[in-house]
Design a protein around this motif. Structure first.
Motif, PDB file in Angstrom:
ATOM      1  N   GLN A   5       0.849  -1.188   0.000  1.00 58.99           N
ATOM      2  CA  GLN A   5       0.000   0.000   0.000  1.00 58.99           C
ATOM      3  C   GLN A   5       0.883   1.236   0.000  1.00 58.99           C
ATOM      4  O   GLN A   5       1.638   1.463   0.951  1.00 58.99           O
ATOM      5  N   GLY A  51      -1.810   7.163  -0.021  1.00 55.60           N
ATOM      6  CA  GLY A  51      -2.943   7.649  -0.785  1.00 55.60           C
ATOM      7  C   GLY A  51      -3.550   6.648  -1.744  1.00 55.60           C
ATOM      8  O   GLY A  51      -4.448   6.992  -2.520  1.00 55.60           O
ATOM      9  N   LYS A  52      -3.077   5.406  -1.703  1.00 55.87           N
ATOM     10  CA  LYS A  52      -3.593   4.379  -2.615  1.00 55.87           C
ATOM     11  C   LYS A  52      -4.135   3.194  -1.827  1.00 55.87           C
ATOM     12  O   LYS A  52      -3.865   3.018  -0.644  1.00 55.87           O
ATOM     13  N   GLY A  53      -4.904   2.373  -2.527  1.00 55.02           N
ATOM     14  CA  GLY A  53      -5.443   1.171  -1.914  1.00 55.02           C
ATOM     15  C   GLY A  53      -4.400   0.074  -1.844  1.00 55.02           C
ATOM     16  O   GLY A  53      -3.312   0.176  -2.409  1.00 55.02           O
ATOM     17  N   GLU A  84      -2.650  -3.305  -2.713  1.00 51.23           N
ATOM     18  CA  GLU A  84      -2.454  -3.901  -4.038  1.00 51.23           C
ATOM     19  C   GLU A  84      -1.805  -5.276  -3.892  1.00 51.23           C
ATOM     20  O   GLU A  84      -0.835  -5.434  -3.145  1.00 51.23           O
ATOM     21  N   GLU A 133       8.399   3.438  -7.924  1.00 54.14           N
ATOM     22  CA  GLU A 133       6.967   3.111  -7.794  1.00 54.14           C
ATOM     23  C   GLU A 133       6.709   1.855  -6.967  1.00 54.14           C
ATOM     24  O   GLU A 133       5.557   1.516  -6.688  1.00 54.14           O
ATOM     25  N   ALA A 179       6.284   1.483  -0.841  1.00 55.80           N
ATOM     26  CA  ALA A 179       5.010   1.186  -0.188  1.00 55.80           C
ATOM     27  C   ALA A 179       5.288   0.485   1.136  1.00 55.80           C
ATOM     28  O   ALA A 179       6.428   0.087   1.418  1.00 55.80           O
TER      29      ALA A 179
END
Length: 123
Positions: free
Chosen positions: A39, A42-44, A46, A88, A91
């Motif tokens: 995660q 600001g994102k769900g 994954e 990217e 997380a």
């Protein structure tokens, strides 16, 4: 009941590697499917990868060819080897386990979760 503890996160430069570990309690760990999710801010959450009780593996397209999931049932541990890391990939990484999954990609299907470990990839 299974308790999971992740370790191995940290800060690495782009192109580098890390190995995450997910250590589990419980005598029946070998029958669980174990997944890695991540995660980003600001994102769900994954799906990243999963290894089944029979050692079958599944990867998200975004990590296929760069990440390798494996398990050592004698040590009650699942590993996620991450190579060629990209910014990217930054997380919090979580491992999760379940005995009876219908959808290996869905975080809602997993009953047991670790606390997460931060992975930060600098450019």
């Amino acid at each position: 009941q299974v308790q999971l503890v992740e370790s191995g996160g940290g800060l690495v430069q782009a192109g580098g590697s890390l190995r995450l570990s997910c250590s589990a309690s419980g005598r029946t760990f070998s029958i669980y499917t174990v997944g890695w999710f991540r995660q980003a801010p600001g994102k769900g959450r994954e799906f990243v990868a999963a290894v089944r009780w029979n050692f079958g593996v599944t990867y998200a397209d975004s990590v296929q060819g760069r990440f390798t999931i494996s398990r050592d049932n004698a040590k009650n541990t699942v590993y996620l080897r991450m190579n060629s890391l990209k910014p990217e990939d930054t997380a919090v990484y979580y491992c999760a386990a379940d005995k009876t999954l219908r959808d290996i990609y869905s975080d809602h299907e997993y009953d047991y979760w670790g606390q997460g470990t931060q992975v930060t990839v600098s450019s």
